[in-house]
Design an enzyme around this catalytic site. Structure first.
Site, mmCIF file in Angstrom:
data_model
loop_
_atom_site.group_PDB
_atom_site.id
_atom_site.type_symbol
_atom_site.label_atom_id
_atom_site.label_comp_id
_atom_site.label_asym_id
_atom_site.label_seq_id
_atom_site.Cartn_x
_atom_site.Cartn_y
_atom_site.Cartn_z
ATOM 1 N N ARG A 1 33.332 59.472 40.337
ATOM 2 C CA ARG A 1 34.255 59.703 41.511
ATOM 3 C C ARG A 1 33.788 61.397 41.669
ATOM 4 O O ARG A 1 33.430 62.045 40.869
ATOM 5 C CB ARG A 1 35.723 59.537 41.461
ATOM 6 C CG ARG A 1 35.895 58.142 41.643
ATOM 7 C CD ARG A 1 37.191 57.754 41.568
ATOM 8 N NE ARG A 1 37.580 57.141 40.221
ATOM 9 C CZ ARG A 1 38.813 56.601 39.787
ATOM 10 N NH1 ARG A 1 39.928 56.653 40.709
ATOM 11 N NH2 ARG A 1 39.174 56.199 38.673
ATOM 12 N N THR B 1 39.022 40.510 41.527
ATOM 13 C CA THR B 1 40.176 41.037 40.958
ATOM 14 C C THR B 1 41.279 41.363 41.775
ATOM 15 O O THR B 1 42.312 41.399 41.643
ATOM 16 C CB THR B 1 39.523 42.379 40.368
ATOM 17 O OG1 THR B 1 38.664 42.093 39.243
ATOM 18 C CG2 THR B 1 40.701 43.263 39.559
ATOM 19 N N ALA C 1 49.332 48.655 43.599
ATOM 20 C CA ALA C 1 48.990 49.824 43.788
ATOM 21 C C ALA C 1 47.662 49.635 44.691
ATOM 22 O O ALA C 1 46.334 49.072 44.458
ATOM 23 C CB ALA C 1 48.101 50.324 42.444
ATOM 24 N N VAL D 1 42.580 39.894 34.569
ATOM 25 C CA VAL D 1 43.552 39.250 35.722
ATOM 26 C C VAL D 1 42.995 38.226 36.530
ATOM 27 O O VAL D 1 43.746 37.932 37.325
ATOM 28 C CB VAL D 1 44.323 40.630 36.338
ATOM 29 C CG1 VAL D 1 44.871 41.480 35.155
ATOM 30 C CG2 VAL D 1 43.319 41.372 37.224
ATOM 31 N N TYR E 1 36.161 45.964 47.977
ATOM 32 C CA TYR E 1 37.238 46.907 47.691
ATOM 33 C C TYR E 1 38.162 46.923 48.802
ATOM 34 O O TYR E 1 39.436 46.742 48.576
ATOM 35 C CB TYR E 1 37.067 48.219 47.089
ATOM 36 C CG TYR E 1 38.033 48.911 46.547
ATOM 37 C CD1 TYR E 1 38.700 48.977 45.269
ATOM 38 C CD2 TYR E 1 38.467 50.129 47.310
ATOM 39 C CE1 TYR E 1 39.629 49.810 44.905
ATOM 40 C CE2 TYR E 1 39.523 51.048 46.811
ATOM 41 C CZ TYR E 1 40.071 50.676 45.746
ATOM 42 O OH TYR E 1 40.791 51.691 45.093
ATOM 43 N N ASN F 1 47.676 36.792 40.732
ATOM 44 C CA ASN F 1 48.236 36.375 39.197
ATOM 45 C C ASN F 1 49.348 37.249 38.920
ATOM 46 O O ASN F 1 50.408 36.927 38.201
ATOM 47 C CB ASN F 1 47.217 36.513 38.200
ATOM 48 C CG ASN F 1 46.062 35.132 38.264
ATOM 49 O OD1 ASN F 1 46.659 34.209 38.735
ATOM 50 N ND2 ASN F 1 45.091 35.445 38.169
#
Ligand code: NAD
Ligand code: UDP
Length: 329
Positions: free
Chosen positions: A191, A97, A119, A63, A150, A104
């Site tokens: 995680r 991203t 999200a 993406v 992030y 995009n």
């Protein structure tokens, strides 16, 4: 080919943990689903069981590059690594991203006049000074630390969404997802829930980063996907942002004990260095989404953890990794 009159959803990141569950639920709702993913932190096996359905299409694509000319009534933008270890491994790719990928995906929604759902994440609150976190809180984020690719990427993503609304009147919805767990997390994802369960099932000590007093609030994946769909179903003009997650807050130490008890093991912990910029506590205030949609989580932590342990037992057997089968004395 007969053109389908079904509504069409594009799910970026659809081969990931959350995205694959979302694709399934959208198919159950009789939508045509196009899953766009570069398989960087997701895997094709997550969607292989729906691959052959005529209503499902998989497009391998990054993406960061403009999306192909896809038809869409809905665009769900989930493409982004979510595990701190993975998103910090290639921070420039993560930042691109979160930024270009969101741009995009928004452009695809604009070209189609589609509803767009972003999200976003509880990480936009950083290490919060307000507890529990309400949507009106602007956060406490380091723009220079290792999580910034992030956290700041996701914050920029939200800004883009609201600017597409202001400039193009795009129908946007923004959800801020709090820690979510369940089947299809990857064993090596890094995680906390997957690490702890995989370690415990292999009879290894559980690795606590820091002293384990930091808190998180864990939401089971089926509840989280229901929340995304409930927000998508809100009337046009209801934009969010909405916190979605389960307010049941536990310390990381408590989580380790819950998992070891559920498997039937004695306490076996090893303490490692605290992660840099690790948020000390996190719990969503979900009153806004509850008022807008009536949604609230249904699956208690004990039940979700039991289901996730069962899933990882199967995964370890599939991967032929030795797992503990007998309950320890
Ligand atoms: P995941 O890593 O399992 O899924 C992300 C998916 O996006 C993967 O399939 C990956 O291959 C794909 N992807 C990553 N970069 C891409 C790129 N450049 N082009 C195309 N595809 C790309 O993670 P997840 O837990 O399913 O998270 C999904 C989304 O939800 C992410 O946007 C994440 O930020 C957000 N989120 C998740 C949580 C959580 O607890 N799971 C919490 C907050 C936010
Ligand atoms: N954590 C831990 N041991 C692990 C993995 C994570 O103690 O093996 C801690 C981590 O430092 C953080 C919390 O668990 O305090 C949640 O980490 P995770 O990576 O799941 O997600 P985060 O909420 O930090 O994005």
């Amino acid at each position: 080919m007969v053109l389908s009159k079904k509504k069409r959803a594009v799910v970026t990141g659809g081969a990931g943990f959350l995205g694959s569950h979302l694709c399934e639920e959208l198919l159950k709702r009789d939508l045509h689903v196009t899953c766009v993913d570069n398989l960087s932190s997701g895997r094709f096996e997550n969607v292989s069981h729906i691959e052959k359905l005529p209503e499902f299409e998989f497009v391998e694509h990054d993406v960061i590059d403009p999306l192909p000319d896809l038809k869409a009534d809905y665009v769900f933008n989930l493409a982004c690594p979510a595990s701190p270890g993975l998103y910090q491994a290639d921070p420039l790719r993560t930042a691109k991203t979160a930024a270009f990928g969101t741009l995009n995906a928004l452009e695809l929604a604009r070209a189609n006049g589609a509803q767009y759902l972003q999200a976003s994440t509880s990480e936009i609150y950083g290490d919060p000074e307000i507890h529990p976190q309400v949507e009106g809180y602007w956060g406490n984020v380091s723009s220079t630390g290792p999580r910034a690719c992030y956290d700041e990427g996701k914050r920029f993503g939200e800004a883009l969404c609201f600017d597409f609304r202001r400039v193009y009147d795009l129908e946007i919805k923004v959800v801020r997802i709090f820690n979510t767990y369940g089947p299809r997390m990857q064993a090596e994802d890094g995680r906390v829930v997957s690490n702890f369960i995989v370690q415990a099932l292999q009879g290894m000590p559980i690795t606590i980063y820091g002293d384990g007093s930091q808190t998180r609030s864990f939401c089971f994946v089926s509840d989280l996907v229901s929340a995304m769909l409930a927000v998508s179903d809100t009337p046009s003009g209801v934009l969010g942002p909405f916190n979605i997650g389960n307010p049941e807050e536990v310390t990381v130490l408590e989580l380790a004990k819950i998992i070891q008890q559920e498997i039937g093991l004695p306490e076996n912990l090893v303490f490692k260095d605290k992660a840099v910029d690790d948020p000390r506590r996190r719990r969503p205030d979900i009153s806004k989404v509850r008022a807008a949609t009536g949604w609230q989580p249904e699956v208690p932590l004990s039940q979700g953890i039991a289901e996730t342990i069962a899933y990882f037992r199967g995964e370890l057997a599939r991967l032929e990794v030795p797992a503990i089968t007998a309950v320890a004395e």
